[in-house]
Design a protein around this motif. Structure first.
Motif, mmCIF file in Angstrom:
data_model
loop_
_atom_site.group_PDB
_atom_site.id
_atom_site.type_symbol
_atom_site.label_atom_id
_atom_site.label_comp_id
_atom_site.label_asym_id
_atom_site.label_seq_id
_atom_site.Cartn_x
_atom_site.Cartn_y
_atom_site.Cartn_z
ATOM 1 N N GLU A 135 0.833 -1.208 0.000
ATOM 2 C CA GLU A 135 0.000 0.000 0.000
ATOM 3 C C GLU A 135 0.870 1.262 0.000
ATOM 4 O O GLU A 135 0.545 2.240 -0.689
ATOM 5 N N SER A 136 1.978 1.244 0.733
ATOM 6 C CA SER A 136 2.882 2.392 0.706
ATOM 7 C C SER A 136 3.489 2.571 -0.674
ATOM 8 O O SER A 136 3.603 3.694 -1.177
ATOM 9 N N MET A 137 3.875 1.462 -1.299
ATOM 10 C CA MET A 137 4.434 1.553 -2.651
ATOM 11 C C MET A 137 3.381 2.009 -3.659
ATOM 12 O O MET A 137 3.684 2.730 -4.612
ATOM 13 N N ARG A 138 2.149 1.602 -3.448
ATOM 14 C CA ARG A 138 1.062 2.038 -4.332
ATOM 15 C C ARG A 138 0.882 3.558 -4.238
ATOM 16 O O ARG A 138 0.783 4.250 -5.260
ATOM 17 N N LYS A 139 0.861 4.072 -3.026
ATOM 18 C CA LYS A 139 0.711 5.522 -2.843
ATOM 19 C C LYS A 139 1.919 6.264 -3.402
ATOM 20 O O LYS A 139 1.780 7.278 -4.094
ATOM 21 N N CYS B 152 13.337 8.787 -12.379
ATOM 22 C CA CYS B 152 13.222 9.341 -11.035
ATOM 23 C C CYS B 152 12.736 8.260 -10.074
ATOM 24 O O CYS B 152 12.024 7.335 -10.463
ATOM 25 N N GLY B 153 13.115 8.401 -8.810
ATOM 26 C CA GLY B 153 12.664 7.486 -7.772
ATOM 27 C C GLY B 153 12.079 8.255 -6.598
ATOM 28 O O GLY B 153 12.411 9.431 -6.387
ATOM 29 N N LEU B 154 11.221 7.593 -5.834
ATOM 30 C CA LEU B 154 10.561 8.223 -4.686
ATOM 31 C C LEU B 154 10.519 7.233 -3.540
ATOM 32 O O LEU B 154 10.290 6.032 -3.755
ATOM 33 N N ILE B 155 10.730 7.743 -2.326
ATOM 34 C CA ILE B 155 10.659 6.911 -1.126
ATOM 35 C C ILE B 155 9.520 7.392 -0.249
ATOM 36 O O ILE B 155 9.454 8.572 0.116
ATOM 37 N N LEU B 156 8.595 6.487 0.078
ATOM 38 C CA LEU B 156 7.494 6.783 0.992
ATOM 39 C C LEU B 156 7.423 5.662 2.020
ATOM 40 O O LEU B 156 7.387 4.480 1.654
ATOM 41 N N ASP B 157 7.430 6.037 3.290
ATOM 42 C CA ASP B 157 7.403 5.051 4.376
ATOM 43 C C ASP B 157 8.559 4.056 4.256
ATOM 44 O O ASP B 157 8.424 2.870 4.592
#
Length: 252
Positions: free
Chosen positions: A12-16, A96-101
């Motif tokens: 779910e974190s990766m989905r967001k 590009c990359g993004l980190i969430l949680d």
């Protein structure tokens, strides 16, 4: 070889994060125009990340100095944003990359300034590279081998008369930016590990119009085609589900 399986909460974190990353890339791609520079795009990316209070996945990774890799024409990957203005007909890839949680997602888009009328060869390369990406994604489900993805990517690209840059690959992604398994962009069906539900993988065909050979510039990051031919990349982060797949960086 240990391939991480993600928990429902991690997914779910990766989905967001993936949806947000794709939204960022869409906005960055819309900024690409004649006279704009890669540094301009980088500054806009910084604003987007700061506004949403999320962490860039690339900046600082193994010492990389920027949020985005912005590769133009013969630049293949890992190109540090510079101040050379874009011109009509340029083929521009933004990775590009993004980190969430604490979870990474990774994606790339390509834009041809002026489209087919400005540079038919660049537009064809971009179209075929994107087709190869989606041809591989379409196959993703439990039990499929990574080599099946590799083979369809290679077939799609080479059938169109273009080349796969073999040293550069897709990969697992999630708890770190690069995880197992390696997803080669060439190979034979039936080879490689089998996909399982909960795996998250970055599929990224990397192609060129000429010979596949590359070299690294003196900045120790930027990789270019050795013969100066055009290069292109498209990428999605994809989840293997119980019955198929879900693109975690979906087109918006």
């Amino acid at each position: 070889m240990s391939i991480p399986i993600k928990t429902p909460a991690e997914i779910e974190s990766m989905r967001k994060g993936g949806r947000l990353l794709r939204e960022f890339l869409k906005k960055l791609g819309e900024k690409v125009a004649v006279g704009i520079t890669p540094v301009d795009i980088e500054h806009f990316a910084k604003q987007l990340f700061e506004k949403e209070n999320v962490t860039p996945g690339f900046k600082g990774y193994n010492g990389y100095p920027a949020i985005c890799c912005i590769s133009v024409n013969d630049r293949v990957v890992h190109s540090i944003p510079d101040e050379i203005p874009f011109k009509q007909g340029d083929l521009v890839t933004i990775d590009c990359g993004l980190i969430l949680d604490g979870l990474n997602t990774d994606a790339a888009i390509s834009v041809v300034i002026g489209g087919k009328t400005a540079n038919p060869l660049a537009e064809k390369l971009s179209t075929i590279t994107r087709k190869a990406l989606y041809s591989a994604i379409k196959l993703i489900k439990p039990g499929v081998r990574t080599g099946d993805l590799s083979a369809i990517i290679q077939h799609t690209v080479e059938q169109a008369g273009f080349s796969i840059i073999r040293e550069l690959t897709g990969h697992g992604v999630g708890r770190t930016l690069h995880e197992e398994p390696t997803i080669y962009n060439y190979g034979k069906r039936g080879n490689g590990p089998a996909l399982k539900p909960g795996m998250t993988i970055a599929i990224e065909p990397i192609t060129c119009t000429g010979e596949r050979f590359i070299k690294t510039l003196n900045d120790h990051w930027t990789i270019v085609t050795r013969d100066g031919s055009l290069s292109c990349q498209w990428e999605h982060t994809v989840l293997v589900t119980a019955n198929g797949h879900e693109i975690l960086t979906p087109d918006t």
